[in-house]
Write a protein that holds these residues in place. Structure first.
Motif, mmCIF file in Angstrom:
data_model
loop_
_atom_site.group_PDB
_atom_site.id
_atom_site.type_symbol
_atom_site.label_atom_id
_atom_site.label_comp_id
_atom_site.label_asym_id
_atom_site.label_seq_id
_atom_site.Cartn_x
_atom_site.Cartn_y
_atom_site.Cartn_z
ATOM 1 N N GLU A 57 110.721 82.426 17.232
ATOM 2 C CA GLU A 57 109.572 82.862 18.033
ATOM 3 C C GLU A 57 110.003 83.900 19.070
ATOM 4 O OE1 GLU A 57 107.555 79.631 19.841
ATOM 5 O OE2 GLU A 57 106.936 78.696 17.958
ATOM 6 N N ALA A 58 111.161 83.657 19.686
ATOM 7 C CA ALA A 58 111.646 84.570 20.717
ATOM 8 C C ALA A 58 111.939 85.947 20.135
ATOM 9 C CB ALA A 58 112.897 83.988 21.373
ATOM 10 N N ARG A 59 112.453 85.986 18.927
ATOM 11 C CA ARG A 59 112.706 87.269 18.266
ATOM 12 C C ARG A 59 111.396 87.997 17.988
ATOM 13 N NH1 ARG A 59 117.673 85.033 14.850
ATOM 14 N NH2 ARG A 59 119.350 86.206 15.829
ATOM 15 N N GLU A 60 110.388 87.221 17.604
ATOM 16 C CA GLU A 60 109.078 87.829 17.328
ATOM 17 C C GLU A 60 108.429 88.360 18.604
ATOM 18 O OE1 GLU A 60 106.862 84.792 15.423
ATOM 19 O OE2 GLU A 60 108.053 84.805 13.580
ATOM 20 N N SER A 61 108.843 87.836 19.756
ATOM 21 C CA SER A 61 108.266 88.252 21.041
ATOM 22 C C SER A 61 108.985 89.436 21.665
ATOM 23 C CB SER A 61 108.297 87.078 22.023
ATOM 24 O OG SER A 61 107.529 85.994 21.541
ATOM 25 N N ASN A 64 109.896 91.377 24.902
ATOM 26 C CA ASN A 64 109.584 90.524 26.044
ATOM 27 C C ASN A 64 110.287 89.171 25.958
ATOM 28 O OD1 ASN A 64 107.826 92.502 27.032
ATOM 29 N ND2 ASN A 64 106.102 91.667 25.866
ATOM 30 N N GLU A 65 110.330 88.488 27.074
ATOM 31 C CA GLU A 65 110.868 87.141 27.121
ATOM 32 C C GLU A 65 109.860 86.165 26.500
ATOM 33 O OE1 GLU A 65 112.173 85.900 30.961
ATOM 34 O OE2 GLU A 65 113.706 87.471 31.145
ATOM 35 N N HIS A 66 110.350 85.000 26.155
ATOM 36 C CA HIS A 66 109.516 83.960 25.557
ATOM 37 C C HIS A 66 109.917 82.622 26.173
ATOM 38 C CE1 HIS A 66 106.787 82.196 22.743
ATOM 39 N NE2 HIS A 66 107.719 81.528 22.069
ATOM 40 N N ALA A 67 109.020 81.617 26.106
ATOM 41 C CA ALA A 67 109.319 80.313 26.707
ATOM 42 C C ALA A 67 108.600 79.200 25.955
ATOM 43 C CB ALA A 67 108.904 80.292 28.180
ATOM 44 N N ALA A 68 109.154 78.002 26.019
ATOM 45 C CA ALA A 68 108.544 76.828 25.397
ATOM 46 C C ALA A 68 109.140 75.575 26.035
ATOM 47 C CB ALA A 68 108.761 76.814 23.886
ATOM 48 N N TRP A 69 108.474 74.453 25.827
ATOM 49 C CA TRP A 69 108.962 73.157 26.277
ATOM 50 C C TRP A 69 109.240 72.262 25.080
ATOM 51 C CZ3 TRP A 69 105.703 70.933 30.950
ATOM 52 C CH2 TRP A 69 105.985 71.693 32.104
ATOM 53 N N ILE A 70 110.200 71.379 25.246
ATOM 54 C CA ILE A 70 110.425 70.282 24.310
ATOM 55 C C ILE A 70 110.285 69.000 25.132
ATOM 56 C CG2 ILE A 70 112.026 69.185 22.714
ATOM 57 C CD1 ILE A 70 113.337 71.943 22.333
ATOM 58 N N VAL A 71 109.320 68.177 24.771
ATOM 59 C CA VAL A 71 109.007 66.997 25.575
ATOM 60 C C VAL A 71 109.444 65.724 24.840
ATOM 61 C CG1 VAL A 71 107.049 68.167 26.639
ATOM 62 C CG2 VAL A 71 106.674 66.715 24.640
ATOM 63 N N GLU A 130 104.352 61.252 27.907
ATOM 64 C CA GLU A 130 105.166 62.436 27.663
ATOM 65 C C GLU A 130 105.887 62.863 28.938
ATOM 66 O OE1 GLU A 130 102.697 64.884 24.254
ATOM 67 O OE2 GLU A 130 102.119 65.147 26.361
ATOM 68 N N SER A 131 107.084 63.403 28.782
ATOM 69 C CA SER A 131 107.813 63.940 29.924
ATOM 70 C C SER A 131 108.664 65.114 29.477
ATOM 71 C CB SER A 131 108.697 62.862 30.575
ATOM 72 O OG SER A 131 109.558 62.272 29.628
ATOM 73 N N LEU A 132 108.769 66.111 30.345
ATOM 74 C CA LEU A 132 109.537 67.306 30.033
ATOM 75 C C LEU A 132 111.012 66.956 29.893
ATOM 76 C CD1 LEU A 132 110.059 70.357 29.787
ATOM 77 C CD2 LEU A 132 110.019 70.476 32.299
ATOM 78 N N ALA A 133 111.600 67.331 28.763
ATOM 79 C CA ALA A 133 113.022 67.094 28.536
ATOM 80 C C ALA A 133 113.806 68.411 28.542
ATOM 81 C CB ALA A 133 113.240 66.353 27.222
ATOM 82 N N ILE A 134 113.305 69.422 27.805
ATOM 83 C CA ILE A 134 114.024 70.688 27.680
ATOM 84 C C ILE A 134 113.073 71.839 27.966
ATOM 85 C CG2 ILE A 134 115.414 72.153 26.176
ATOM 86 C CD1 ILE A 134 116.005 69.663 24.490
ATOM 87 N N ASP A 135 113.444 72.663 28.926
ATOM 88 C CA ASP A 135 112.694 73.863 29.308
ATOM 89 C C ASP A 135 113.528 75.058 28.855
ATOM 90 O OD1 ASP A 135 111.427 75.977 30.504
ATOM 91 O OD2 ASP A 135 111.340 75.096 32.502
ATOM 92 N N ILE A 136 113.017 75.832 27.903
ATOM 93 C CA ILE A 136 113.819 76.900 27.322
ATOM 94 C C ILE A 136 113.076 78.234 27.387
ATOM 95 C CG2 ILE A 136 112.979 76.363 24.989
ATOM 96 C CD1 ILE A 136 115.802 77.153 23.983
ATOM 97 N N HIS A 137 113.824 79.294 27.672
ATOM 98 C CA HIS A 137 113.234 80.633 27.649
ATOM 99 C C HIS A 137 114.277 81.616 27.137
ATOM 100 C CE1 HIS A 137 115.298 80.857 31.583
ATOM 101 N NE2 HIS A 137 115.253 82.174 31.444
ATOM 102 N N SER A 138 113.824 82.808 26.798
ATOM 103 C CA SER A 138 114.721 83.825 26.238
ATOM 104 C C SER A 138 114.892 84.989 27.206
ATOM 105 C CB SER A 138 114.166 84.338 24.905
ATOM 106 O OG SER A 138 112.948 85.037 25.111
ATOM 107 N N HIS A 139 115.969 85.735 26.992
ATOM 108 C CA HIS A 139 116.251 86.934 27.778
ATOM 109 C C HIS A 139 116.153 88.190 26.918
ATOM 110 C CE1 HIS A 139 118.450 85.220 31.572
ATOM 111 N NE2 HIS A 139 117.172 84.928 31.526
ATOM 112 N N GLY A 140 115.456 88.090 25.794
ATOM 113 C CA GLY A 140 115.292 89.263 24.941
ATOM 114 C C GLY A 140 116.620 89.804 24.448
ATOM 115 N N ASP A 141 116.825 91.126 24.643
ATOM 116 C CA ASP A 141 118.071 91.763 24.231
ATOM 117 C C ASP A 141 119.231 91.412 25.155
ATOM 118 O OD1 ASP A 141 117.032 93.084 22.008
ATOM 119 O OD2 ASP A 141 116.274 94.738 23.239
ATOM 120 N N GLY A 142 118.921 90.960 26.371
ATOM 121 C CA GLY A 142 119.964 90.678 27.350
ATOM 122 C C GLY A 142 120.735 89.404 27.036
#
Length: 263
Positions: free
Chosen positions: A143-147, A150-157, A191-203
Protein backbone atom coordinates in the motif's frame (compact mmCIF):
# COMPACT_ATOMS: atom_id res chain seq x y z
CA UNK A 1 -56.22 -14.28 68.20
CA UNK A 2 -54.64 -16.59 65.61
CA UNK A 3 -54.94 -13.91 62.96
CA UNK A 4 -53.31 -11.37 65.27
CA UNK A 5 -50.46 -13.77 66.03
CA UNK A 6 -49.89 -14.45 62.33
CA UNK A 7 -49.88 -10.72 61.56
CA UNK A 8 -47.40 -10.13 64.42
CA UNK A 9 -45.07 -12.87 63.18
CA UNK A 10 -45.23 -11.53 59.62
CA UNK A 11 -44.45 -8.01 60.79
CA UNK A 12 -41.60 -9.31 62.94
CA UNK A 13 -40.07 -11.19 60.00
CA UNK A 14 -40.29 -8.12 57.77
CA UNK A 15 -38.68 -6.08 60.52
CA UNK A 16 -35.81 -8.54 60.86
CA UNK A 17 -35.28 -8.49 57.09
CA UNK A 18 -35.16 -4.69 57.17
CA UNK A 19 -32.64 -4.76 60.02
CA UNK A 20 -30.52 -7.35 58.19
CA UNK A 21 -30.58 -5.23 55.05
CA UNK A 22 -29.61 -2.13 57.00
CA UNK A 23 -26.74 -4.00 58.69
CA UNK A 24 -25.47 -5.28 55.34
CA UNK A 25 -25.59 -1.79 53.87
CA UNK A 26 -23.81 -0.40 56.94
CA UNK A 27 -21.11 -3.08 56.73
CA UNK A 28 -20.53 -2.34 53.05
CA UNK A 29 -20.34 1.36 53.83
CA UNK A 30 -17.74 0.74 56.51
CA UNK A 31 -15.74 -1.47 54.14
CA UNK A 32 -15.83 1.21 51.44
CA UNK A 33 -14.78 3.87 53.92
CA UNK A 34 -11.87 1.75 55.13
CA UNK A 35 -10.81 1.17 51.54
CA UNK A 36 -10.87 4.90 50.87
CA UNK A 37 -8.92 5.53 54.07
CA UNK A 38 -6.25 2.95 53.20
CA UNK A 39 -2.92 4.69 53.77
CA UNK A 40 -0.73 5.56 50.76
CA UNK A 41 3.00 6.07 50.83
CA UNK A 42 2.72 9.83 50.31
CA UNK A 43 4.99 12.18 52.26
CA UNK A 44 2.31 14.72 53.17
CA UNK A 45 0.30 15.75 56.21
CA UNK A 46 -2.96 13.79 56.28
CA UNK A 47 -4.84 17.02 56.97
CA UNK A 48 -3.47 18.82 53.92
CA UNK A 49 -6.44 19.94 51.82
CA UNK A 50 -4.58 19.10 48.61
CA UNK A 51 -3.75 15.54 49.65
CA UNK A 52 -6.78 14.03 47.82
CA UNK A 53 -5.26 15.24 44.55
CA UNK A 54 -2.03 13.40 45.29
CA UNK A 55 -3.98 10.32 46.39
CA UNK A 56 -5.75 10.30 43.03
CA UNK A 57 -2.41 10.58 41.20
CA UNK A 58 -0.90 7.82 43.34
CA UNK A 59 -3.84 5.52 42.67
CA UNK A 60 -3.52 6.09 38.92
CA UNK A 61 0.20 5.18 38.92
CA UNK A 62 1.27 3.71 42.28
CA UNK A 63 4.79 2.87 43.41
CA UNK A 64 5.24 -0.58 44.97
CA UNK A 65 8.18 -2.45 46.45
CA UNK A 66 9.30 -5.66 44.77
CA UNK A 67 9.44 -8.36 47.49
CA UNK A 68 12.79 -9.85 48.46
CA UNK A 69 11.39 -13.07 49.94
CA UNK A 70 7.78 -13.43 48.73
CA UNK A 71 6.82 -14.17 45.14
CA UNK A 72 6.37 -11.12 42.90
CA UNK A 73 2.74 -10.65 41.80
CA UNK A 74 2.61 -8.99 38.36
CA UNK A 75 0.15 -6.30 37.40
CA UNK A 76 -3.05 -7.89 36.08
CA UNK A 77 -5.26 -4.90 35.28
CA UNK A 78 -4.72 -2.51 32.38
CA UNK A 79 -2.58 0.36 33.66
CA UNK A 80 0.94 0.99 34.90
CA UNK A 81 2.90 1.26 38.11
CA UNK A 82 6.44 1.95 39.27
CA UNK A 83 8.51 -0.80 40.87
CA UNK A 84 11.11 0.01 43.52
CA UNK A 85 13.78 -2.69 43.56
CA UNK A 86 17.30 -3.28 44.88
CA UNK A 87 18.54 -2.59 41.33
CA UNK A 88 16.70 0.67 40.74
CA UNK A 89 13.33 1.97 39.57
CA UNK A 90 11.33 0.06 36.96
CA UNK A 91 8.11 0.74 35.07
CA UNK A 92 5.52 -2.03 34.65
CA UNK A 93 2.78 -1.62 32.05
CA UNK A 94 -0.16 -3.87 31.24
CA UNK A 95 -2.27 -3.69 28.11
CA UNK A 96 -4.55 -6.40 26.66
CA UNK A 97 -1.78 -7.29 24.20
CA UNK A 98 1.28 -6.44 26.28
CA UNK A 99 3.03 -6.93 29.60
CA UNK A 100 6.28 -5.01 29.88
CA UNK A 101 8.78 -4.34 32.68
CA UNK A 102 11.69 -2.02 31.92
CA UNK A 103 14.25 -0.23 34.05
CA UNK A 104 14.01 3.54 34.32
CA UNK A 105 16.96 4.31 36.61
CA UNK A 106 19.74 2.51 38.48
CA UNK A 107 20.75 3.13 42.07
CA UNK A 108 24.11 4.72 42.69
CA UNK A 109 26.68 1.96 43.19
CA UNK A 110 28.23 3.81 46.14
CA UNK A 111 24.93 4.85 47.73
CA UNK A 112 22.39 3.06 49.93
CA UNK A 113 20.09 0.49 48.38
CA UNK A 114 16.49 -0.21 49.38
CA UNK A 115 16.08 -3.60 51.08
CA UNK A 116 13.85 -4.91 48.30
CA UNK A 117 14.06 -7.70 45.75
CA UNK A 118 15.26 -7.83 42.14
CA UNK A 119 13.18 -7.97 38.97
CA UNK A 120 13.95 -9.10 35.42
CA UNK A 121 13.04 -6.84 32.49
CA UNK A 122 10.51 -8.38 30.10
CA UNK A 123 8.50 -7.70 26.97
CA UNK A 124 5.64 -10.18 26.59
CA UNK A 125 3.27 -9.93 23.63
CA UNK A 126 -0.13 -11.62 23.66
CA UNK A 127 0.42 -12.55 20.01
CA UNK A 128 3.79 -14.12 20.77
CA UNK A 129 6.27 -12.45 18.43
CA UNK A 130 6.20 -9.42 16.18
CA UNK A 131 6.44 -11.90 13.32
CA UNK A 132 2.74 -12.63 13.86
CA UNK A 133 2.07 -9.24 12.23
CA UNK A 134 4.27 -9.98 9.22
CA UNK A 135 1.40 -10.52 6.70
CA UNK A 136 -0.08 -7.15 7.70
CA UNK A 137 3.32 -5.43 7.47
CA UNK A 138 3.87 -6.89 4.01
CA UNK A 139 0.42 -5.72 2.90
CA UNK A 140 1.17 -2.26 4.28
CA UNK A 141 4.45 -2.15 2.34
CA UNK A 142 2.53 -2.71 -0.89
CA UNK A 143 0.00 0.00 0.00
CA UNK A 144 2.82 2.38 0.89
CA UNK A 145 4.43 1.83 -2.51
CA UNK A 146 1.12 2.57 -4.19
CA UNK A 147 0.93 5.84 -2.20
CA UNK A 148 4.31 7.11 -3.45
CA UNK A 149 5.61 9.74 -3.44
CA UNK A 150 3.50 10.51 -0.34
CA UNK A 151 3.70 8.91 3.07
CA UNK A 152 1.19 6.27 4.13
CA UNK A 153 -0.09 5.02 7.52
CA UNK A 154 -2.13 2.22 9.07
CA UNK A 155 -2.87 0.57 12.41
CA UNK A 156 -2.69 -3.05 13.49
CA UNK A 157 -4.97 -3.63 16.46
CA UNK A 158 -5.31 -6.45 18.98
CA UNK A 159 -8.76 -8.02 19.10
CA UNK A 160 -9.18 -9.32 22.65
CA UNK A 161 -12.29 -11.33 21.78
CA UNK A 162 -10.74 -13.17 18.84
CA UNK A 163 -7.25 -13.19 20.40
CA UNK A 164 -5.67 -12.07 17.17
CA UNK A 165 -4.29 -9.07 15.33
CA UNK A 166 -6.35 -7.19 12.75
CA UNK A 167 -5.43 -4.64 10.09
CA UNK A 168 -7.19 -1.29 10.31
CA UNK A 169 -7.04 1.18 7.43
CA UNK A 170 -6.94 4.85 8.41
CA UNK A 171 -8.72 7.87 6.98
CA UNK A 172 -5.83 10.04 5.80
CA UNK A 173 -6.71 13.73 5.84
CA UNK A 174 -3.50 14.89 4.17
CA UNK A 175 -0.29 13.29 2.93
CA UNK A 176 2.89 14.65 1.37
CA UNK A 177 6.36 13.15 0.74
CA UNK A 178 7.38 14.46 4.17
CA UNK A 179 4.30 14.28 6.38
CA UNK A 180 0.96 12.60 6.98
CA UNK A 181 -2.07 13.33 9.13
CA UNK A 182 -4.99 10.98 9.75
CA UNK A 183 -8.06 10.64 11.91
CA UNK A 184 -7.59 8.34 14.87
CA UNK A 185 -10.25 5.63 14.51
CA UNK A 186 -12.69 4.82 17.28
CA UNK A 187 -11.90 1.33 18.52
CA UNK A 188 -14.35 -1.13 20.00
CA UNK A 189 -14.05 -1.96 23.70
CA UNK A 190 -12.36 -5.26 22.84
CA UNK A 191 -9.85 -3.61 20.48
CA UNK A 192 -6.61 -1.84 21.34
CA UNK A 193 -3.85 -0.28 19.26
CA UNK A 194 -0.84 -2.59 19.06
CA UNK A 195 1.20 -1.40 16.05
CA UNK A 196 1.21 2.10 14.56
CA UNK A 197 3.05 2.09 11.23
CA UNK A 198 3.79 4.72 8.61
CA UNK A 199 6.09 5.11 5.62
CA UNK A 200 8.74 7.64 4.63
CA UNK A 201 8.29 7.20 0.89
CA UNK A 202 11.65 7.31 -0.91
CA UNK A 203 13.41 8.41 2.28
CA UNK A 204 15.13 6.14 4.77
CA UNK A 205 13.23 4.67 7.70
CA UNK A 206 13.93 6.49 10.97
CA UNK A 207 12.06 8.14 13.82
CA UNK A 208 11.91 11.90 13.37
CA UNK A 209 11.44 14.53 16.05
CA UNK A 210 7.78 14.66 15.02
CA UNK A 211 7.54 10.89 15.45
CA UNK A 212 9.04 11.22 18.94
CA UNK A 213 6.46 13.86 19.83
CA UNK A 214 3.60 11.78 18.39
CA UNK A 215 4.69 8.63 20.24
CA UNK A 216 5.37 10.28 23.61
CA UNK A 217 2.96 9.12 26.29
CA UNK A 218 1.61 6.18 24.26
CA UNK A 219 1.91 2.43 24.71
CA UNK A 220 2.30 0.78 21.30
CA UNK A 221 4.77 -0.61 18.80
CA UNK A 222 5.74 2.07 16.31
CA UNK A 223 7.16 1.23 12.90
CA UNK A 224 8.52 3.12 9.87
CA UNK A 225 9.17 1.77 6.37
CA UNK A 226 11.44 3.64 3.99
CA UNK A 227 13.30 3.39 0.70
CA UNK A 228 10.13 2.39 -1.16
CA UNK A 229 10.87 4.03 -4.49
CA UNK A 230 12.03 2.14 -7.57
CA UNK A 231 15.72 1.35 -7.22
CA UNK A 232 15.71 2.36 -3.55
CA UNK A 233 17.07 0.31 -0.66
CA UNK A 234 14.19 -0.73 1.60
CA UNK A 235 14.73 -0.01 5.29
CA UNK A 236 12.68 -0.36 8.49
CA UNK A 237 12.73 0.96 12.03
CA UNK A 238 10.65 -0.42 14.90
CA UNK A 239 10.40 0.39 18.59
CA UNK A 240 8.20 -0.25 21.58
CA UNK A 241 6.79 2.98 22.98
CA UNK A 242 6.24 2.86 26.74
CA UNK A 243 4.88 6.17 28.04
CA UNK A 244 7.81 8.18 26.68
CA UNK A 245 10.42 5.39 26.85
CA UNK A 246 11.47 3.95 23.50
CA UNK A 247 12.79 0.37 23.33
CA UNK A 248 14.36 -0.49 19.93
CA UNK A 249 13.06 -3.67 18.26
CA UNK A 250 15.05 -5.59 15.66
CA UNK A 251 13.07 -6.35 12.52
CA UNK A 252 14.86 -7.42 9.31
CA UNK A 253 13.81 -5.40 6.28
CA UNK A 254 13.91 -8.45 4.00
CA UNK A 255 11.22 -10.12 6.12
CA UNK A 256 8.76 -7.38 5.14
CA UNK A 257 9.74 -6.44 1.61
CA UNK A 258 9.12 -9.08 -1.00
CA UNK A 259 12.25 -9.53 -3.04
CA UNK A 260 11.81 -10.68 -6.62
CA UNK A 261 13.15 -14.14 -7.37
CA UNK A 262 16.08 -14.19 -9.83
CA UNK A 263 15.13 -15.37 -13.31
Amino acid sequence: MEKLLTAFQSATQEGLKSIAGALEQFSQGVADELARAKPRAIAADENDENLPLDVALFDSAPTVAVPKHAKFAPLTDVGHRFLMTAQGVFIEVRRPWLHVIQQLAKHNDAGPRPPYGDIEPKIELAFGRLGAALPFLQAFAEEARESLPNEHAAWIVWDQQKQQLAYKALHVSSATPGSITFDRPLLEAHESLAIDIHSHGDGAAYFSAQDDADDAGEVKISGVLGGLGEGGTPSVAFRLCVLGMFVPLKVPADAIFKVAEPA
